[in-house]
Scaffold this motif. Structure first.
Motif, PDB file in Angstrom:
ATOM      1  N   MET A   1     -23.743 -17.652  18.591  1.00  0.00           N
ATOM      2  CA  MET A   1     -23.161 -17.777  17.554  1.00  0.00           C
ATOM      3  C   MET A   1     -22.339 -19.109  17.919  1.00  0.00           C
ATOM      4  N   LYS A   2     -21.732 -19.516  18.953  1.00  0.00           N
ATOM      5  CA  LYS A   2     -21.278 -20.492  19.311  1.00  0.00           C
ATOM      6  C   LYS A   2     -22.249 -21.883  19.292  1.00  0.00           C
ATOM      7  N   ASP A   3     -23.447 -21.756  19.439  1.00  0.00           N
ATOM      8  CA  ASP A   3     -24.346 -23.001  19.376  1.00  0.00           C
ATOM      9  C   ASP A   3     -24.650 -22.980  17.738  1.00  0.00           C
ATOM     10  N   LEU A   4     -24.447 -21.823  17.187  1.00  0.00           N
ATOM     11  CA  LEU A   4     -25.225 -21.714  15.436  1.00  0.00           C
ATOM     12  C   LEU A   4     -24.096 -22.447  14.900  1.00  0.00           C
TER      13      LEU A   4
ATOM     14  N   PRO B   1     -16.194 -14.098  25.166  1.00  0.00           N
ATOM     15  CA  PRO B   1     -15.793 -14.218  23.847  1.00  0.00           C
ATOM     16  C   PRO B   1     -17.108 -14.111  22.875  1.00  0.00           C
ATOM     17  N   TRP B   2     -17.066 -13.731  21.799  1.00  0.00           N
ATOM     18  CA  TRP B   2     -18.107 -13.220  21.058  1.00  0.00           C
ATOM     19  C   TRP B   2     -18.903 -14.625  20.624  1.00  0.00           C
ATOM     20  N   LYS B   3     -18.291 -15.391  20.566  1.00  0.00           N
ATOM     21  CA  LYS B   3     -19.217 -16.645  19.991  1.00  0.00           C
ATOM     22  C   LYS B   3     -19.872 -17.391  21.135  1.00  0.00           C
TER      23      LYS B   3
ATOM     24  N   ASP C   1     -33.962 -12.260  20.171  1.00  0.00           N
ATOM     25  CA  ASP C   1     -33.746 -12.639  19.093  1.00  0.00           C
ATOM     26  C   ASP C   1     -32.413 -13.347  18.825  1.00  0.00           C
ATOM     27  N   VAL C   2     -32.304 -14.543  17.944  1.00  0.00           N
ATOM     28  CA  VAL C   2     -31.502 -15.265  18.126  1.00  0.00           C
ATOM     29  C   VAL C   2     -30.563 -15.279  16.800  1.00  0.00           C
TER      30      VAL C   2
END
Length: 348
Positions: free
Chosen positions: A191-194, A340-342, A111-112
């Motif tokens: 989240m980084k790609d988002l 790192p969370w992202k 899930d993205v």
């Protein structure tokens, strides 16, 4: 609060309580009278239920272990679990389980992360036949934005997703539209790609406004959905328990080579170790269709839902009675948090 005097397995609202009650019953043989006495004792002494506005929280105490069944509404709109995180509903929990219906059985699907956005264009109305040059066409801006995103797809990563609709396209054909509105969902594995995708998409919206002379308002959703972090220790135990119940799981290749949707449960997995399996309901219909809605409410689907609930309950018992397993789960979670969370991805 109304006491519970009896329970029926077909009462779907309380199905997880039924499963937990059965799972926590000692295995030694008892006659029917002893079972019934124990059953009523458990229900009266260990289970309290508070049902309000379709949110149900059930607590079961057993050997100093607290099991919480928590109703979490508004997954599709608003992110109810995110509000519950902020309210402290998941504080102090060791693990969190949730299951989602699908076309196959999987202990995990990628899930993205998701960012929702609403775009409003403001132009100037005018008579479309008599003096169109006096108008500023907000529908042109909406169409350009939609086409800009279609062009962008060539430069999008295969794992990125952008989809949306024009919610308001004008009033009458003979009036230059002064207002239009679009709604889009943006998705990426992390989240980084988002964040990268979001910037590109917003540039598409802004350029459409510039080209048409419209003003644009871009507003993000109330909550972003994080990608679901996998916990391999929980997945392994869940699959072992599921196989004992006859569940056939899809291959790892199918999991790694495919994408799923998005869920606010992803945000939960960033604060507590989580398990989010998918389960077959006896139909090949696709989610979010009328056919799937009908299949999910059928009597046939109840067998698969109950079987999945049993597998989750069995996994919960493993976590409770195997301290080494809980430590493995926590270690998996700690390793994920070191990134790192992202940068955390569904494929980790």
């Amino acid at each position: 609060m109304k006491p519970i005097d009896y329970m029926k397995p077909e009462d779907y609202r309380l199905v997880f309580i039924v499963i937990l009650e059965r799972a926590l019953t000692p295995r030694k043989q008892r006659n029917d009278e002893e079972r019934e006495e124990l059953r009523e004792k458990k229900l009266k002494n260990y289970i309290t239920t508070n049902i309000k506005d379709e949110t149900r929280r059930v607590r079961v105490r057993y050997r100093r272990t607290l099991i919480t069944v928590l109703g979490t509404p508004a997954e599709e709109q608003g992110g109810g679990k995110i509000d519950l995180i902020n309210a402290g509903a998941f504080d102090g929990l060791d693990v969190v389980f949730m299951a989602h219906p699908s076309q196959e059985n999987a202990a995990y699907l990628p899930d993205v992360a998701e960012h929702d956005v609403t775009v409003k264009y403001y132009g100037k109305a005018s008579h479309a036949a008599a003096y169109p040059w006096e108008g500023v066409n907000a529908l042109d801006a909406a169409v350009l934005a939609y086409n800009n995103l279609s062009v962008l797809r060539q430069q999008m990563k295969p794992t990125w997703r952008v989809h949306g609709v024009i919610r308001n396209g004008g009033v009458k054909p003979n009036i230059i539209p002064s207002y239009t509105e679009l709604e889009f969902y943006l998705r990426a594995p992390s989240m980084k790609d988002l964040s990268v995708l979001t910037e590109k998409v917003e540039n598409c919206f802004k350029s459409a406004a510039l080209a048409t002379g419209c003003k644009v308002e871009i507003k993000g959703g109330e909550n972003d959905y994080y990608n679901v972090l996998p916990n391999k220790s929980l997945q392994k135990v869940y699959k072992e328990n599921g196989k004992k119940l006859g569940i056939e799981f899809i291959s790892e290749d199918c999991i790694l080579n495919g994408l799923s949707g998005s869920t606010d449960f992803g945000n939960v997995t960033f604060v507590v170790p989580g398990l989010h399996p998918y389960f077959y309901i006896g139909s090949d219909a696709l989610n979010h269709t009328e056919q799937y809605t009908e299949a999910a409410g059928s009597q046939n689907a109840q067998f698969y839902a109950l079987r999945t609930a049993k597998a989750l309950a069995m996994t919960a018992l493993d976590v409770i009675f195997k301290p080494s397993l809980l430590e493995e789960v926590r270690e998996d979670f700690r390793q994920l948090l070191k990134t790192p969370w992202k940068d955390k991805s569904t494929q980790m």
